[in-house]
Design an enzyme around this catalytic site. Structure first.
Site, PDB file in Angstrom:
ATOM      1  N   SER A  14      28.360  44.720  37.339  1.00  0.00           N
ATOM      2  CA  SER A  14      29.546  44.806  36.490  1.00  0.00           C
ATOM      3  C   SER A  14      29.115  45.188  35.087  1.00  0.00           C
ATOM      4  O   SER A  14      28.033  44.795  34.628  1.00  0.00           O
ATOM      5  CB  SER A  14      30.279  43.464  36.446  1.00  0.00           C
ATOM      6  OG  SER A  14      31.306  43.486  35.464  1.00  0.00           O
TER       7      SER A  14
ATOM      8  N   TYR B 112      29.891  34.441  35.286  1.00  0.00           N
ATOM      9  CA  TYR B 112      30.093  35.703  36.010  1.00  0.00           C
ATOM     10  C   TYR B 112      29.201  36.803  35.461  1.00  0.00           C
ATOM     11  O   TYR B 112      28.512  37.500  36.208  1.00  0.00           O
ATOM     12  CB  TYR B 112      31.559  36.114  35.922  1.00  0.00           C
ATOM     13  CG  TYR B 112      31.818  37.502  36.466  1.00  0.00           C
ATOM     14  CD1 TYR B 112      31.807  37.747  37.834  1.00  0.00           C
ATOM     15  CD2 TYR B 112      32.064  38.569  35.602  1.00  0.00           C
ATOM     16  CE1 TYR B 112      32.035  39.019  38.336  1.00  0.00           C
ATOM     17  CE2 TYR B 112      32.296  39.849  36.106  1.00  0.00           C
ATOM     18  CZ  TYR B 112      32.273  40.062  37.465  1.00  0.00           C
ATOM     19  OH  TYR B 112      32.490  41.325  37.957  1.00  0.00           O
TER      20      TYR B 112
END
Length: 329
Positions: free
Chosen positions: A186, A199
């Site tokens: 990501s 995350y």
């Protein structure tokens, strides 16, 4: 008029800096735009008969599975929902005329599940692995307010899961001397991401793991790539309407697959490199300013999510009441 010694030195420095900038820009344009669109990447269909895709029933995973099937690869779909797996597998088989297999597997359950995947593919010539399964927060949140369950799930799926699945697939690829592993990270893992701390850290792990595996695998004929998406219109991102900056999963995957063999570390979709470029450029000028900007953005998203939550809960209760009344009548 003759230049002084210091003027000559300054001119050389300016020329050297200008040359470096020109070379870097030229390489960026080549890698991001020219080479992918000329089809100079790896033909994934040449790497083996089968592709394994985790998190294959929704979003990017489903789009990767469809795109690879469209290239003629047979598909092994891995996810935790058997009904969804069977539905997607049937649709791919019907649409693209390829063979499909499904593996019901919750990657948070650890080594037993990784072994199950390994058993399912041990007789197959796996040419492509898309390590896509992952999870995030419901919305940006202060680290101390994130539940232990959420943190555990993120670490088990985004860190242990990616590692465990790669460990099952890479040995066969290295033995055959060809293959492609695409690990989906990501953009959050490549820039400051307050309020997404766990995350983003888990996705930074994917980035680092991919870089080192790429160095190990390249001499053995295997390509390992890390894709760092920005916003994509998926259920996990909660972006409902696609835009030029937040594409559909299908559009993102189409662009991303063109970069395999050209970039080891890529945003996949060219406009997303503008996000990383802007934030990292701002960090060079003012680190605190970059962190503040991302933090404000995350807090705004968090605020909208918290304001929307009571409305969603009320709508859910209303639907349940309507269903109960319908059953009663």
């Amino acid at each position: 008029m003759a230049l002084t010694c210091w003027e000559k030195i300054a001119l050389v420095i300016v020329a050297a800096v200008g040359l470096r900038i020109t070379v870097r820009l030229s390489l960026t344009v080549w890698r991001k735009l020219i080479a992918p669109n000329l089809g100079l990447g790896i033909d994934v269909a040449s790497q083996g008969k089968w592709a394994v895709v985790t998190g294959a029933t929704d979003g990017l995973g489903k789009a990767f599975a469809q795109a690879l099937a469209n290239k003629g690869l047979d598909i092994v779909l891995v996810s935790r929902s058997l009904p969804k797996l069977e539905d997607v597998a049937a649709n791919i088989k019907r649409t693209y005329g390829v063979e499909t297999r499904v593996v019901e597997a919750d990657l948070t359950e650890g080594q037993a599940v990784y072994n199950k995947i390994g058993k399912a593919i041990e007789e197959l010539e796996v040419g492509v692995l898309v390590n896509n399964a992952g999870t995030s927060y419901d919305h940006p949140e202060l680290f101390t307010h994130v539940s232990e369950e959420t943190i555990s799930r993120i670490l088990q799926l985004n860190v242990a899961g990616v590692t465990g699945v790669a460990r099952q697939v890479l040995p066969g690829m290295m033995e055959r001397g060809k293959g492609v592993v695409i690990n989906v990270g990501s953009a959050a893992g490549a820039m400051p991401s307050p309020y997404l701390a766990v995350y983003s850290a888990s996705k930074m792990f994917v980035d680092k793991l991919s870089a080192d595996l790429a160095a190990e695998a390249a001499p053995r004929g295997v390509t390992v790539q890390c894709v760092l998406p920005g916003p994509v219109a998926t259920k996990m991102s909660k972006i409902k309407r696609a835009t030029w900056m937040a594409p559909t999963p299908e559009r993102f995957v189409e662009a991303s697959l063109k970069t395999v063999g050209i970039e080891q570390r890529t945003t996949g979709y060219p406009p997303h490199c503008l996000i990383l470029g802007f934030i990292n450029g701002l960090r060079c000028i003012c680190e605190k300013g970059a962190v503040w900007l991302v933090a404000r953005t995350m807090l705004n998203i968090r605020g909208r999510a918290l304001r929307k939550k009571p409305k969603d809960e009320a709508a859910s209760v209303s639907k349940e009441d309507e269903s109960s009344e319908a059953l009663a009548s």
